[in-house]
Design a protein around this motif. Structure first.
Motif, PDB file in Angstrom:
ATOM      1  N   LYS A  30       0.811  -1.216   0.000  1.00 30.40           N
ATOM      2  CA  LYS A  30       0.000   0.000   0.000  1.00 30.40           C
ATOM      3  C   LYS A  30       0.846   1.269   0.000  1.00 30.40           C
ATOM      4  O   LYS A  30       0.362   2.349   0.293  1.00 30.40           O
ATOM      5  CB  LYS A  30      -0.959  -0.012   1.189  1.00 30.40           C
ATOM      6  CG  LYS A  30      -2.023  -1.103   1.057  1.00 30.40           C
ATOM      7  CD  LYS A  30      -2.971  -1.150   2.217  1.00 30.40           C
ATOM      8  CE  LYS A  30      -3.934  -0.004   2.211  1.00 30.40           C
ATOM      9  NZ  LYS A  30      -5.005  -0.158   3.216  1.00 30.40           N
ATOM     10  N   GLN A  31       2.139   1.140  -0.342  1.00 27.89           N
ATOM     11  CA  GLN A  31       2.949   2.330  -0.543  1.00 27.89           C
ATOM     12  C   GLN A  31       2.564   2.983  -1.872  1.00 27.89           C
ATOM     13  O   GLN A  31       2.257   2.297  -2.845  1.00 27.89           O
ATOM     14  CB  GLN A  31       4.430   1.971  -0.569  1.00 27.89           C
ATOM     15  CG  GLN A  31       4.951   1.378   0.726  1.00 27.89           C
ATOM     16  CD  GLN A  31       6.445   1.145   0.673  1.00 27.89           C
ATOM     17  OE1 GLN A  31       7.225   2.088   0.690  1.00 27.89           O
ATOM     18  NE2 GLN A  31       6.841  -0.116   0.606  1.00 27.89           N
ATOM     19  N   ARG A  40      -0.349   8.924  -2.678  1.00 26.03           N
ATOM     20  CA  ARG A  40      -0.547   8.904  -1.229  1.00 26.03           C
ATOM     21  C   ARG A  40      -1.836   9.631  -0.848  1.00 26.03           C
ATOM     22  O   ARG A  40      -2.185  10.656  -1.405  1.00 26.03           O
ATOM     23  CB  ARG A  40       0.650   9.565  -0.530  1.00 26.03           C
ATOM     24  CG  ARG A  40       0.557   9.484   0.989  1.00 26.03           C
ATOM     25  CD  ARG A  40       1.693  10.204   1.658  1.00 26.03           C
ATOM     26  NE  ARG A  40       1.578  10.121   3.109  1.00 26.03           N
ATOM     27  CZ  ARG A  40       2.332  10.790   3.953  1.00 26.03           C
ATOM     28  NH1 ARG A  40       3.271  11.590   3.506  1.00 26.03           N
ATOM     29  NH2 ARG A  40       2.161  10.653   5.255  1.00 26.03           N
ATOM     30  N   TRP A  87      -3.647   4.775   0.630  1.00 25.53           N
ATOM     31  CA  TRP A  87      -2.293   4.653   0.076  1.00 25.53           C
ATOM     32  C   TRP A  87      -1.329   5.446   0.949  1.00 25.53           C
ATOM     33  O   TRP A  87      -1.561   6.615   1.260  1.00 25.53           O
ATOM     34  CB  TRP A  87      -2.264   5.127  -1.375  1.00 25.53           C
ATOM     35  CG  TRP A  87      -3.273   4.387  -2.188  1.00 25.53           C
ATOM     36  CD1 TRP A  87      -4.458   4.865  -2.669  1.00 25.53           C
ATOM     37  CD2 TRP A  87      -3.217   3.004  -2.561  1.00 25.53           C
ATOM     38  NE1 TRP A  87      -5.143   3.871  -3.333  1.00 25.53           N
ATOM     39  CE2 TRP A  87      -4.405   2.717  -3.281  1.00 25.53           C
ATOM     40  CE3 TRP A  87      -2.288   1.982  -2.368  1.00 25.53           C
ATOM     41  CZ2 TRP A  87      -4.674   1.459  -3.808  1.00 25.53           C
ATOM     42  CZ3 TRP A  87      -2.557   0.728  -2.893  1.00 25.53           C
ATOM     43  CH2 TRP A  87      -3.740   0.483  -3.595  1.00 25.53           C
ATOM     44  N   TYR A  88      -0.218   4.794   1.316  1.00 23.49           N
ATOM     45  CA  TYR A  88       0.656   5.329   2.359  1.00 23.49           C
ATOM     46  C   TYR A  88       1.963   5.868   1.796  1.00 23.49           C
ATOM     47  O   TYR A  88       2.364   5.566   0.672  1.00 23.49           O
ATOM     48  CB  TYR A  88       0.980   4.245   3.390  1.00 23.49           C
ATOM     49  CG  TYR A  88      -0.225   3.581   3.995  1.00 23.49           C
ATOM     50  CD1 TYR A  88      -1.439   4.253   4.125  1.00 23.49           C
ATOM     51  CD2 TYR A  88      -0.168   2.263   4.445  1.00 23.49           C
ATOM     52  CE1 TYR A  88      -2.545   3.642   4.678  1.00 23.49           C
ATOM     53  CE2 TYR A  88      -1.272   1.641   4.998  1.00 23.49           C
ATOM     54  CZ  TYR A  88      -2.461   2.339   5.109  1.00 23.49           C
ATOM     55  OH  TYR A  88      -3.564   1.728   5.655  1.00 23.49           O
ATOM     56  N   GLN A  89       2.628   6.632   2.633  1.00 23.50           N
ATOM     57  CA  GLN A  89       3.960   7.121   2.302  1.00 23.50           C
ATOM     58  C   GLN A  89       4.910   5.937   2.107  1.00 23.50           C
ATOM     59  O   GLN A  89       4.801   4.908   2.765  1.00 23.50           O
ATOM     60  CB  GLN A  89       4.497   8.003   3.429  1.00 23.50           C
ATOM     61  CG  GLN A  89       5.912   8.503   3.212  1.00 23.50           C
ATOM     62  CD  GLN A  89       6.405   9.325   4.383  1.00 23.50           C
ATOM     63  OE1 GLN A  89       5.618   9.937   5.078  1.00 23.50           O
ATOM     64  NE2 GLN A  89       7.709   9.331   4.601  1.00 23.50           N
ATOM     65  N   GLN A 105      -2.620  -3.818   9.924  1.00 17.40           N
ATOM     66  CA  GLN A 105      -1.613  -3.130   9.126  1.00 17.40           C
ATOM     67  C   GLN A 105      -0.596  -2.507  10.088  1.00 17.40           C
ATOM     68  O   GLN A 105      -0.809  -1.397  10.577  1.00 17.40           O
ATOM     69  CB  GLN A 105      -2.274  -2.057   8.255  1.00 17.40           C
ATOM     70  CG  GLN A 105      -3.377  -2.623   7.370  1.00 17.40           C
ATOM     71  CD  GLN A 105      -3.918  -1.621   6.384  1.00 17.40           C
ATOM     72  OE1 GLN A 105      -3.408  -1.493   5.286  1.00 17.40           O
ATOM     73  NE2 GLN A 105      -4.953  -0.900   6.768  1.00 17.40           N
ATOM     74  N   GLY A 159       2.324  -1.204   9.691  1.00 13.23           N
ATOM     75  CA  GLY A 159       3.072  -0.020   9.273  1.00 13.23           C
ATOM     76  C   GLY A 159       4.493  -0.057   9.789  1.00 13.23           C
ATOM     77  O   GLY A 159       5.202  -1.060   9.666  1.00 13.23           O
ATOM     78  N   ILE A 195      -3.872   3.859  11.055  1.00 12.00           N
ATOM     79  CA  ILE A 195      -2.624   4.045  10.317  1.00 12.00           C
ATOM     80  C   ILE A 195      -2.844   5.137   9.282  1.00 12.00           C
ATOM     81  O   ILE A 195      -3.778   5.071   8.484  1.00 12.00           O
ATOM     82  CB  ILE A 195      -2.144   2.725   9.676  1.00 12.00           C
ATOM     83  CG1 ILE A 195      -0.860   2.959   8.875  1.00 12.00           C
ATOM     84  CG2 ILE A 195      -3.214   2.081   8.838  1.00 12.00           C
ATOM     85  CD1 ILE A 195      -0.186   1.664   8.420  1.00 12.00           C
ATOM     86  N   GLU A 196      -2.009   6.162   9.336  1.00 15.21           N
ATOM     87  CA  GLU A 196      -2.099   7.333   8.452  1.00 15.21           C
ATOM     88  C   GLU A 196      -3.549   7.824   8.373  1.00 15.21           C
ATOM     89  O   GLU A 196      -4.165   8.104   9.389  1.00 15.21           O
ATOM     90  CB  GLU A 196      -1.468   7.013   7.099  1.00 15.21           C
ATOM     91  CG  GLU A 196       0.047   6.766   7.211  1.00 15.21           C
ATOM     92  CD  GLU A 196       0.825   7.033   5.943  1.00 15.21           C
ATOM     93  OE1 GLU A 196       0.301   7.710   5.033  1.00 15.21           O
ATOM     94  OE2 GLU A 196       1.988   6.578   5.872  1.00 15.21           O
ATOM     95  N   ASP A 197      -4.148   7.862   7.163  1.00 16.45           N
ATOM     96  CA  ASP A 197      -5.501   8.409   7.022  1.00 16.45           C
ATOM     97  C   ASP A 197      -6.591   7.447   7.469  1.00 16.45           C
ATOM     98  O   ASP A 197      -7.754   7.835   7.606  1.00 16.45           O
ATOM     99  CB  ASP A 197      -5.767   8.784   5.559  1.00 16.45           C
ATOM    100  CG  ASP A 197      -4.952   9.981   5.115  1.00 16.45           C
ATOM    101  OD1 ASP A 197      -4.405  10.671   5.990  1.00 16.45           O
ATOM    102  OD2 ASP A 197      -4.849  10.211   3.893  1.00 16.45           O
TER     103      ASP A 197
END
Length: 612
Positions: free
Chosen positions: A186-187, A194, A198-200, A348, A350, A585-587
């Motif tokens: 999911k990078q 992103r 979708w992650y950094q 997830q 991360g 995780i993130e958003d």
């Protein structure tokens, strides 16, 4: 060589020191060697190669590095912390190349020149592309690669004695891109930017690196386990690494890890004529009166395997294993010949530390889960040992590419094979997903080549790795060929914040409706008629708290909603479900476990429907 307790998470190597636990196997693998090792974690010289000129300019011979960076860590972290990079150079958007270098003294044991041994250099994970030089000489991996490709599994180099000095210089070049054809999980990539799910990117020197002494003729740290519970036989897939051809004897000792008596419960030996190089060999051993591994009783055995040469010298490895059998039979999943409902949760991790992962896993156990779906990402490999010992079923997934092409399929298969070689030891791992929601297989409904690759890979897994259930493309668009599903499970991702609509969807899908229930048709290819002949898993649901999705945000309301949704699942002919998800995780802010502390945000036992 001094033995140092390492950390293989994505943080500094001292992170674990205060967790109060005894680390039986500190290296990120299922195999223990009775040898010594030295960790090369810590401060390394660091330079960003903005124009990718380092190889042409022979940076591996000499270069003035302007910054320092802590290994393990990510290129993104190291760029952000670099003092000699301008602010506009502290992120990357298309391609990144970074160089690392450090010195190390010749370990005492290597200096003594113990007969029959050599030094091996291992990277827990690094990449996507990694090149390594020792004292200016380019190294080849044991598999013969000048450039190792892949960033989720370990790889090793044998160091020739003539290349070593009293003081040695290790130089590493790491390159990565936003290429959508390589496994990314999911990078973000050139295809998926992103934001949202979708992650950094988090790439580079992400796991530890170490030196260890190994024998010239030995067993590698790759052990596959296939058990047939009806006959108390265990099939071991072992890999030999030979420099001196000849006759060898493979000897196996099996111990009951929980027994007070330390005598082996099974011993056997096998003569082998071995040529130089690497060879995979299957052997079978009987374990009388064997007890089976399950989440309720995670019975583990120890295997000591010795490769004995003609002079009687034994090169030894040790690992643990469990006997268990997982099956897709009719409408249900069977574990050890008994039907089991899968109370699952999506996870997830991360860039969580290992200690945080351990707390998360304990919290998921408190929630009543017997299955954790590790979602489409690289993860600290010690999670598999943890799941084996605590009794948690694991569903793992190949980090997906983001585009469907011949190149992406080749990269996907290579990643799958690397993961299998290192994970097939663990009894906790029971399900594999090849793809998720068409990522990297977007043309699955229209391209026969894409479907054929997935069908061929599914058949390969059935034959070579029968200890796993395999999902072709999780969520929807499963492949049917002549009316036969090329997946051991029919899985669906169903999301709605409305309870009435939820019950309607469940009624439709269990009644045989395959279109209009998920984002895309559940089956593609030849017609498929669902009559409960394959287990149905709702492998993603919930999502409460995710931005713009709806549903309860308050913890108490969320717990009540989860309970109602779960009750609706159990009132229907469904074999398991996976709540989404464990931590934020993130958003994605839909977690029910605190990502930092592991504390539950909902009542314990909420996801346990097996005992209600």
């Amino acid at each position: 060589m001094e033995v140092t307790h390492p950390n293989y998470g994505l943080t500094k190597s001292t992170e674990e020191a205060g967790n109060g636990s005894t680390c039986i196997n500190p290296l990120p693998r299922a195999v223990i060697r009775p040898n010594s090792y030295v960790l090369l974690d810590g401060e390394w010289k660091f330079a960003l190669d903005l124009d990718d000129q380092g190889v042409a300019q022979s940076w591996y011979v000499h270069h003035d590095y302007p910054d320092m960076a802590h290994w393990p860590g990510s290129i993104e972290e190291h760029m952000a912390a670099a003092k000699h990079l301008a602010p506009e150079k502290k992120t990357w958007y298309d391609k990144v190349v970074a160089w690392y270098e450090r010195e190390f003294p010749l370990p005492l044991k290597a200096e003594d020149g113990v007969a029959g041994t050599m030094l091996q250099l291992t990277f827990g994970a690094c990449g996507y592309e990694t090149q390594v030089w020792l004292n200016g000489i380019l190294l080849k991996t044991i598999e013969g690669e000048d450039i190792h490709r892949g960033e989720y599994t370990s790889f090793s180099y044998e160091l020739k004695h003539e290349s070593l000095k009293q003081d040695n210089r290790l130089t590493v070049r790491i390159a990565d891109t936003m290429d959508a054809d390589i496994p990314r999980g999911k990078q973000e990539s050139h295809v998926y930017k992103r934001g949202g799910i979708w992650y950094q990117t988090y790439t580079g020197a992400v796991r530890s690196v170490w030196l260890e002494t190994v024998e010239r003729n030995r067993l590698r740290s790759r052990v596959g386990v296939v058990s047939i519970v009806e006959d108390n036989l265990v099939r071991f897939n072992l890999t030999t690494r030979i420099h001196d051809p000849g006759m060898y004897t493979l000897k196996l000792f099996v111990y009951d890890r929980g027994a007070e008596l330390k005598d082996p419960i099974a011993v056997d030996k096998y003569p082998l004529a071995l040529e130089a190089g690497q060879k995979r060999q299957r052997v079978v051993i009987a374990i009388p009166g064997a007890r089976l591994w399950s989440p309720e009783e995670p019975q583990l055995y120890s295997l000591v395997a010795q490769l004995i040469d003609e002079n009687g010298y034994a090169a030894e490895i040790e690992t643990h294993f469990g006997l268990r059998k997982i099956e897709s039979r009719g409408c249900c999943v069977y574990l050890n010949n008994k039907p089991v409902y899968l109370d699952g949760i999506l996870y997830q991790p991360g860039n969580a530390t290992y200690e945080q992962i351990r707390l998360h896993m304990l919290a998921m156990k408190k929630l009543g889960c017997n299955l954790v779906r590790i979602h489409i990402a690289g993860v600290d490999p010690r999670i598999y040992n943890l799941a084996d010992s605590m009794g948690m079923l694991l569903w793992v997934e190949v980090p997906s590419p983001h585009r469907s092409s011949q190149k992406s399929r080749e990269a996907h298969r290579e990643e799958l094979l690397r993961m299998l070689a290192l994970i097939e030891t663990h009894p906790s791992v029971v399900i594999w997903s090849l793809y998720n929601e068409d990522w990297g297989a977007q043309d699955i409904a229209t391209n026969p080549e894409t479907r054929q690759y997935i069908i061929d890979t599914y058949h390969y897994m059935q034959l070579a790795h029968p200890q796993f259930l395999v999902v072709d493309n999780d969520g929807w668009q499963h492949i049917s060929y002549e009316g036969r599903l090329k997946s051991d499970l029919l899985t669906a991702h169903l999301y709605t914040p409305d309870l009435h609509r939820w019950e309607q969807l469940l009624d439709e899908i269990t009644g045989g409706t395959l279109n209009g229930v998920a984002a895309f048709p559940l089956v593609v290819g030849d017609p498929f008629f669902y009559r409960h002949q394959v287990p149905l898993i709702i492998s993603e649901w919930g999502g409460f708290g995710f931005a713009d999705y709806g549903g309860p945000g308050d913890g108490n309301e969320r717990a009540q909603q989860i309970s109602l949704y779960k009750q609706a699942l159990r009132n229907r002919n469904i074999a398991g479900d996976v709540y989404t998800q464990a931590t934020n995780i993130e958003d994605e802010r839909n977690g029910i476990i605190d990502e930092l502390t592991g504390e539950l945000k909902v009542p314990a036992g909420l996801l346990n429907s097996r005992e209600k």
